[in-house]
Design a protein around this motif. Structure first.
Motif, PDB file in Angstrom:
ATOM      1  N   PRO A 129       8.861   3.535  14.289  1.00 15.25           N
ATOM      2  CA  PRO A 129       9.035   4.255  15.758  1.00 15.25           C
ATOM      3  C   PRO A 129      10.443   4.654  15.832  1.00 15.25           C
ATOM      4  N   ASP A 130      11.316   4.084  15.145  1.00 20.40           N
ATOM      5  CA  ASP A 130      12.708   4.583  15.274  1.00 20.40           C
ATOM      6  C   ASP A 130      13.059   5.738  14.279  1.00 20.40           C
ATOM      7  N   GLY A 131      12.269   5.873  13.343  1.00 22.52           N
ATOM      8  CA  GLY A 131      12.356   6.867  12.412  1.00 22.52           C
ATOM      9  C   GLY A 131      12.887   6.436  11.107  1.00 22.52           C
ATOM     10  N   THR A 132      12.896   4.881  11.073  1.00 22.55           N
ATOM     11  CA  THR A 132      13.443   4.358   9.632  1.00 22.55           C
ATOM     12  C   THR A 132      12.126   4.045   8.635  1.00 22.55           C
ATOM     13  N   PRO A 133      12.340   3.752   7.361  1.00 25.89           N
ATOM     14  CA  PRO A 133      11.285   3.608   6.777  1.00 25.89           C
ATOM     15  C   PRO A 133      10.383   2.305   6.987  1.00 25.89           C
ATOM     16  N   ALA A 134       9.308   2.385   7.123  1.00 26.95           N
ATOM     17  CA  ALA A 134       8.489   1.123   7.502  1.00 26.95           C
ATOM     18  C   ALA A 134       8.222   0.451   5.937  1.00 26.95           C
ATOM     19  N   VAL A 135       8.711  -0.338   5.628  1.00 26.35           N
ATOM     20  CA  VAL A 135       8.521  -1.064   4.421  1.00 26.35           C
ATOM     21  C   VAL A 135       7.809  -1.881   4.413  1.00 26.35           C
ATOM     22  N   GLY A 136       7.062  -2.408   2.950  1.00 29.10           N
ATOM     23  CA  GLY A 136       5.616  -3.317   2.924  1.00 29.10           C
ATOM     24  C   GLY A 136       4.579  -3.159   3.945  1.00 29.10           C
ATOM     25  N   GLU A 137       4.386  -1.897   4.541  1.00 29.89           N
ATOM     26  CA  GLU A 137       3.137  -1.840   5.263  1.00 29.89           C
ATOM     27  C   GLU A 137       2.138  -1.358   4.176  1.00 29.89           C
ATOM     28  N   SER A 138       0.850  -1.969   4.751  1.00 27.59           N
ATOM     29  CA  SER A 138      -0.434  -1.769   4.141  1.00 27.59           C
ATOM     30  C   SER A 138      -1.082  -0.655   4.158  1.00 27.59           C
ATOM     31  N   VAL A 139      -1.342   0.298   3.255  1.00 27.40           N
ATOM     32  CA  VAL A 139      -1.949   1.464   2.989  1.00 27.40           C
ATOM     33  C   VAL A 139      -3.332   1.416   2.427  1.00 27.40           C
ATOM     34  N   THR A 140      -4.422   1.664   2.910  1.00 24.62           N
ATOM     35  CA  THR A 140      -5.646   1.607   2.368  1.00 24.62           C
ATOM     36  C   THR A 140      -6.585   3.279   2.277  1.00 24.62           C
ATOM     37  N   ILE A 141      -6.994   3.418   1.212  1.00 24.14           N
ATOM     38  CA  ILE A 141      -7.583   4.663   1.303  1.00 24.14           C
ATOM     39  C   ILE A 141      -8.894   4.422   0.580  1.00 24.14           C
ATOM     40  N   THR A 142      -9.721   4.992   1.406  1.00 25.60           N
ATOM     41  CA  THR A 142     -11.428   4.446   1.320  1.00 25.60           C
ATOM     42  C   THR A 142     -12.217   5.780   1.114  1.00 25.60           C
ATOM     43  N   ASP A 143     -13.146   5.705   0.186  1.00 24.49           N
ATOM     44  CA  ASP A 143     -14.023   6.725  -0.015  1.00 24.49           C
ATOM     45  C   ASP A 143     -15.338   6.154   0.726  1.00 24.49           C
ATOM     46  N   THR A 144     -15.540   6.985   1.940  1.00 22.06           N
ATOM     47  CA  THR A 144     -16.816   6.419   2.732  1.00 22.06           C
ATOM     48  C   THR A 144     -17.823   6.833   1.953  1.00 22.06           C
ATOM     49  N   ARG A 145     -17.906   7.713   1.022  1.00 19.30           N
ATOM     50  CA  ARG A 145     -19.303   7.793   0.420  1.00 19.30           C
ATOM     51  C   ARG A 145     -19.614   6.714  -0.361  1.00 19.30           C
ATOM     52  N   THR A 146     -18.784   5.989  -1.137  1.00 16.84           N
ATOM     53  CA  THR A 146     -19.166   4.942  -1.973  1.00 16.84           C
ATOM     54  C   THR A 146     -18.626   3.564  -1.544  1.00 16.84           C
ATOM     55  N   GLY A 147     -17.750   3.721  -0.504  1.00 19.51           N
ATOM     56  CA  GLY A 147     -17.186   2.328  -0.138  1.00 19.51           C
ATOM     57  C   GLY A 147     -15.933   1.717  -0.953  1.00 19.51           C
ATOM     58  N   ALA A 148     -15.819   2.676  -2.140  1.00 20.06           N
ATOM     59  CA  ALA A 148     -14.421   2.545  -2.915  1.00 20.06           C
ATOM     60  C   ALA A 148     -13.206   2.587  -2.277  1.00 20.06           C
ATOM     61  N   SER A 149     -12.393   1.561  -2.288  1.00 19.98           N
ATOM     62  CA  SER A 149     -11.047   1.706  -1.620  1.00 19.98           C
ATOM     63  C   SER A 149     -10.020   1.252  -2.626  1.00 19.98           C
ATOM     64  N   ARG A 150      -8.594   2.011  -2.337  1.00 15.99           N
ATOM     65  CA  ARG A 150      -7.518   1.373  -2.763  1.00 15.99           C
ATOM     66  C   ARG A 150      -6.526   0.953  -1.970  1.00 15.99           C
ATOM     67  N   THR A 151      -5.749  -0.072  -2.009  1.00 13.61           N
ATOM     68  CA  THR A 151      -4.825  -0.410  -0.973  1.00 13.61           C
ATOM     69  C   THR A 151      -3.424  -0.759  -1.939  1.00 13.61           C
ATOM     70  N   VAL A 152      -2.416  -0.092  -1.437  1.00 13.19           N
ATOM     71  CA  VAL A 152      -1.122  -0.037  -1.975  1.00 13.19           C
ATOM     72  C   VAL A 152      -0.024  -0.450  -0.627  1.00 13.19           C
ATOM     73  N   SER A 153       1.019  -0.801  -1.225  1.00 14.68           N
ATOM     74  CA  SER A 153       1.962  -0.989  -0.028  1.00 14.68           C
ATOM     75  C   SER A 153       3.179  -0.201  -0.063  1.00 14.68           C
ATOM     76  N   THR A 154       3.772   0.131   1.165  1.00 16.46           N
ATOM     77  CA  THR A 154       4.905   1.072   1.159  1.00 16.46           C
ATOM     78  C   THR A 154       6.379   0.617   0.527  1.00 16.46           C
ATOM     79  N   SER A 155       6.903   1.454  -0.181  1.00 14.82           N
ATOM     80  CA  SER A 155       8.097   0.936  -0.871  1.00 14.82           C
ATOM     81  C   SER A 155       9.192   1.032   0.015  1.00 14.82           C
ATOM     82  N   SER A 156      10.446   0.752  -0.760  1.00 16.39           N
ATOM     83  CA  SER A 156      11.866   0.791   0.305  1.00 16.39           C
ATOM     84  C   SER A 156      12.176   1.725   0.952  1.00 16.39           C
TER      85      SER A 156
END
Length: 611
Positions: free
Chosen positions: A42-69
């Protein structure tokens, strides 16, 4: 602050401009897509270590990555299309998700999340992608067309050319001799284009087809199997090469967690058309139809999927020239009496059935496509495809109709192709920052140019050509011809293309580094000997009946085996490349790389000791 029970907040169109930005710059992914972006607190600084999940709703396939520095994240090798959901799951700030995202072919979707403080009673902030203003940012001029666009646009020919022609830089022109169509990009010849289907090189490997694809008269796969296509003119990416016009990339559909299918059919025939032209009754008996079906679904839900499609056509045209009132343009080269005497003489002297007159010119094709997708786990995905095409079109040959001359059926020939392609692709994510792609494929294409009456020199029973009329020159100028045409007397072309790609991508902060190796191996057998079965030239029908030719000519191989006259060779094209994409900020990207192509071949022409 503890998060409350499940609830969601849907942002309005006015509110989403501030926390989120969505853009799709065209990148050289060829058959996959990617999602990348930056997550800020919220203060505009990088949000480090947050979990980001990309999900294909057609097949249920998902990929989870973490935000970098620097708050960045990246996921590559994603299946084109959607809808996708990208969700940021945070323990410190409000969870935020973007839904209904459609990923384009050869594109990268940039999502920049500005997280909010946790709100009492709100579990997640949800933004619908359709409410966002999508900006197309091209790294090199290109156009991309998703499934919704393809399904909305009319395609009379049921080919990709009807879609990409929307781009003003693409022109669809007639092929050589009026046969087929060609795709001209920026004024270039269609043979200079690169054309791929799911990464398989599906262009014309030898260069005979005006279409620029591996198909002579139609499209290599059923049109309903196409999921997306893109045409790129000058892509700034080292993974592209071997073309001078444009690169046309096409991907196919895959199965999903829901069964789906479709069927269509079209028909017309002589009973639905007129039968007279300016008072002249045209004798035509034909049935034209085009039908197809597709089906896809899960074999194991969320894990293993199938898709299949089939398309068949039987159409053609009317032979306009011939002897008698049943043709739109009656020929004056031969009378009915001369034709009857000639047919009888050929039967008596050569034992040859000339087959009568041709009245219709059928054109047929059968296309099959099958695909399997296996989500091995969240980090590995395997795809496999198979496609088969059989097509043929009947047309006149060297003395053919349209030149004021006459011929029977045995001097017509079928032109088309018979091809099969196989491919397997493995996409792997080894860490949040490192992913690989391995592709292997093969396509076999047999070019068809077969005399309707048979008799090529390489066959078991070669048939000499018989020509009647003025000399003109050695091959043309006569009023009549029977047997294989001058250019169909020994004509066979078979090509095989094997491809291998091994590439890896490493993401380090704002830098995305790609390196890889590719092999394109071509094997060719091209037999083309003019007048290989020989031609007997007669002054007139009486000379034929008397068995007194004016001239006899024949070409062949110095070894006595006509197959030794074929050009048989192979060549291997190797490519090595490395590239760095530096995302300097949300509006500026720098791409720098180097690609090295080199050829190897151990073939040498056979020595003609006689010469």
């Amino acid at each position: 602050m503890n998060k409350m029970t499940k609830s969601a907040l849907l942002l309005s169109a006015a509110m989403i401009i501030s926390p989120l930005m969505l853009s799709t710059p065209a990148m050289a992914q060829q058959i996959t897509s990617s999602v990348r972006g930056v997550v800020t607190a919220p203060d505009g600084t990088p949000a480090v270590g947050e979990s980001v999940t990309i999900t294909d709703t057609r097949t249920g396939a998902s990929r989870t990555v973490s935000t970098s520095s620097n708050g960045g994240f990246s996921a590559r090798g994603l299946t084109v299309g959607g809808p996708y959901t990208v969700r940021v799951d945070s323990d410190r700030f409000q969870d935020t998700a973007v839904t209904d995202i459609s990923l384009g072919l050869s594109g990268s979707t940039d999502l920049n999340f500005a997280l909010q403080e946790i709100q009492e009673g709100v579990d997640e902030v949800i933004v619908t992608a359709t409410r966002l203003n999508v900006v197309e940012l091209a790294v090199g001029p290109s156009s991309s067309f998703n499934l919704a666009t393809i399904e909305a646009l009319p395609s009379v020919s049921r080919q990709i050319r009807d879609i990409i022609r929307i781009d003003p830089r693409v022109n669809i022109g007639r092929g050589a001799g009026g046969r087929g169509f060609q795709v001209n990009c920026l004024g270039g010849n269609s043979r200079g284009n690169a054309f791929t289907i799911d990464g398989i090189r599906s262009g014309d490997a030898f260069g005979l087809n005006s279409s620029g694809t591996s198909a002579r008269n139609t499209f290599p796969v059923p049109f309903d199997a196409v999921a997306a296509t893109a045409v790129e003119f000058s892509p700034i990416d080292v993974q592209y090469g071997q073309f001078t016009g444009c690169a046309i990339n096409t991907t196919t559909k895959s199965g999903t967690n829901e069964f789906h299918g479709s069927f269509y059919g079209l028909y017309t025939g002589d009973g639905l058309t007129g039968s007279t032209i300016e008072g002249n009754t045209i004798e035509a008996d034909f049935d034209n139809y085009n039908w197809g079906a597709e089906i896809g679904g899960p074999i194991i839900k969320d894990k293993l999927f199938f898709y299949g499609a089939y398309e068949e056509t039987d159409s053609g045209g009317i032979q306009s020239e011939g002897i008698g009132a049943g043709f739109a343009n009656p020929t004056t080269a031969f009378s009915q009496d001369e034709a009857d005497r000639t047919a009888a003489a050929l039967q008596s002297i050569f034992g040859r059935d000339v087959g009568g007159q041709i009245t219709t010119l059928p054109r047929t094709s059968r296309r099959f496509f099958g695909r399997l997708d296996w989500n091995i786990n969240d980090d590995h995905r395997l795809e496999g495809t198979f496609a088969k095409l059989e097509e043929s079109s009947l047309t006149d040959d060297d003395l053919g109709s349209g030149r004021g001359r006459f011929t029977f059926a045995d001097n017509f020939f079928t032109v088309g192709s018979d091809s099969e392609s196989y491919s397997v692709r493995l996409f792997s994510n080894w860490t949040d920052n490192f992913s690989t792609e391995i592709r292997a494929s093969r396509i076999n294409v047999g070019d068809i140019q077969d005399p309707l009456g048979g008799g090529e020199q390489q066959s078991a029973n070669p048939i000499p050509r018989v020509a009647i009329g003025p000399f003109g020159n050695e091959f043309f100028g006569q009023n009549f011809a029977s047997g294989p045409g001058v250019f169909r007397s020994a004509n066979q072309l078979d090509t095989r293309v094997d491809q291998l790609k091994i590439a890896g991508t490493y993401v380090k902060g704002d830098h995305t580094i790609t390196a890889g190796y590719e092999l394109d191996a071509l094997d060719v057998f091209n037999l083309f000997v003019i007048n290989a079965t020989g031609t007997l030239f007669f002054n007139d029908v009486a000379a034929l009946e008397a068995g007194t030719p004016r001239l006899i000519r024949q070409n062949g191989s110095f070894t006595g085996d006509i197959n030794d006259a074929a050009a048989t060779f192979s060549r291997n094209n190797h490519s090595l490349y490395i590239q760095d994409e530096w995302q300097i900020n949300n509006s500026l990207q720098l791409v720098a790389g180097v690609r090295y192509d080199f050829f190897t071949s151990g073939d040498e022409p056979q020595l003609n000791t006689v010469f």
